[in-house]
Design a protein around this motif. Structure first.
Motif, PDB file in Angstrom:
ATOM      1  N   PHE A   1       0.846  -1.191   0.000  1.00  0.00           N
ATOM      2  CA  PHE A   1       0.000   0.000   0.000  1.00  0.00           C
ATOM      3  C   PHE A   1       0.874   1.229   0.000  1.00  0.00           C
ATOM      4  O   PHE A   1       2.032   1.197   0.418  1.00  0.00           O
ATOM      5  CB  PHE A   1      -0.976   0.015   1.187  1.00  0.00           C
ATOM      6  N   SER A   2       0.339   2.310  -0.524  1.00  0.00           N
ATOM      7  CA  SER A   2       1.053   3.582  -0.592  1.00  0.00           C
ATOM      8  C   SER A   2       0.213   4.665   0.054  1.00  0.00           C
ATOM      9  O   SER A   2      -0.998   4.719  -0.130  1.00  0.00           O
ATOM     10  CB  SER A   2       1.322   3.980  -2.043  1.00  0.00           C
ATOM     11  N   VAL A   3       0.871   5.514   0.794  1.00  0.00           N
ATOM     12  CA  VAL A   3       0.215   6.693   1.356  1.00  0.00           C
ATOM     13  C   VAL A   3       0.380   7.815   0.329  1.00  0.00           C
ATOM     14  O   VAL A   3       1.463   8.005  -0.217  1.00  0.00           O
ATOM     15  CB  VAL A   3       0.865   7.090   2.699  1.00  0.00           C
ATOM     16  N   TRP A   4      -0.709   8.500   0.049  1.00  0.00           N
ATOM     17  CA  TRP A   4      -0.661   9.596  -0.914  1.00  0.00           C
ATOM     18  C   TRP A   4      -0.559  10.925  -0.180  1.00  0.00           C
ATOM     19  O   TRP A   4      -1.222  11.154   0.819  1.00  0.00           O
ATOM     20  CB  TRP A   4      -1.912   9.578  -1.779  1.00  0.00           C
ATOM     21  N   LYS A   5       0.324  11.780  -0.680  1.00  0.00           N
ATOM     22  CA  LYS A   5       0.496  13.100  -0.083  1.00  0.00           C
ATOM     23  C   LYS A   5       0.628  14.113  -1.222  1.00  0.00           C
ATOM     24  O   LYS A   5       1.444  13.919  -2.128  1.00  0.00           O
ATOM     25  CB  LYS A   5       1.738  13.128   0.807  1.00  0.00           C
ATOM     26  N   GLU A   6      -0.184  15.138  -1.188  1.00  0.00           N
ATOM     27  CA  GLU A   6      -0.185  16.198  -2.200  1.00  0.00           C
ATOM     28  C   GLU A   6      -0.362  15.629  -3.608  1.00  0.00           C
ATOM     29  O   GLU A   6       0.302  16.030  -4.555  1.00  0.00           O
ATOM     30  CB  GLU A   6       1.100  17.031  -2.107  1.00  0.00           C
ATOM     31  N   GLY A   7      -1.225  14.627  -3.740  1.00  0.00           N
ATOM     32  CA  GLY A   7      -1.532  14.069  -5.047  1.00  0.00           C
ATOM     33  C   GLY A   7      -0.525  13.092  -5.603  1.00  0.00           C
ATOM     34  O   GLY A   7      -0.645  12.654  -6.739  1.00  0.00           O
ATOM     35  N   LYS A   8       0.494  12.724  -4.825  1.00  0.00           N
ATOM     36  CA  LYS A   8       1.510  11.790  -5.301  1.00  0.00           C
ATOM     37  C   LYS A   8       1.713  10.679  -4.268  1.00  0.00           C
ATOM     38  O   LYS A   8       1.702  10.943  -3.065  1.00  0.00           O
ATOM     39  CB  LYS A   8       2.839  12.506  -5.538  1.00  0.00           C
ATOM     40  N   PRO A   9       1.918   9.447  -4.749  1.00  0.00           N
ATOM     41  CA  PRO A   9       2.134   8.351  -3.794  1.00  0.00           C
ATOM     42  C   PRO A   9       3.538   8.399  -3.204  1.00  0.00           C
ATOM     43  O   PRO A   9       4.506   8.696  -3.896  1.00  0.00           O
ATOM     44  CB  PRO A   9       1.943   7.100  -4.641  1.00  0.00           C
ATOM     45  N   LEU A  10       3.616   8.129  -1.910  1.00  0.00           N
ATOM     46  CA  LEU A  10       4.917   7.991  -1.272  1.00  0.00           C
ATOM     47  C   LEU A  10       5.408   6.568  -1.511  1.00  0.00           C
ATOM     48  O   LEU A  10       4.738   5.768  -2.165  1.00  0.00           O
ATOM     49  CB  LEU A  10       4.800   8.294   0.222  1.00  0.00           C
ATOM     50  N   LYS A  11       6.556   6.222  -0.990  1.00  0.00           N
ATOM     51  CA  LYS A  11       7.130   4.897  -1.217  1.00  0.00           C
ATOM     52  C   LYS A  11       6.169   3.804  -0.728  1.00  0.00           C
ATOM     53  O   LYS A  11       5.677   3.852   0.397  1.00  0.00           O
ATOM     54  CB  LYS A  11       8.455   4.784  -0.453  1.00  0.00           C
TER      55      LYS A  11
END
Length: 70
Positions: free
Chosen positions: A50-60
């Motif tokens: 799973f990826s956490v999304w921040k400011e419209g972009k997925p983190l690692k």
């Protein structure tokens, strides 16, 4: 109007179908004899990412390997 007479017992007990089917699968796995029991228990592990999304972009992405509760 819906009738309560046709409500499945798992729904009447307040469960979802997934919860009900997981309980049934665990019961069947526990009833098996060796070597079949250890074989199917090894296949019940779950792997997902799973990826956490921040400011419209997925983190690692984070990969997890969980086994069902004993």
């Amino acid at each position: 109007m819906a009738s309560n007479a046709a409500v499945p017992f798992w729904r009447a007990a307040g469960m979802t179908y997934i919860t009900y089917s997981n309980i049934c699968a665990n019961l069947v796995r526990n009833c098996l004899k060796e070597p079949h029991k250890s074989e199917v228990i090894s296949r019940e592990k779950v792997h997902f990412a799973f990826s956490v999304w921040k400011e419209g972009k997925p983190l690692k992405p984070v990969t997890r390997s969980d086994s069902p509760q004993e």
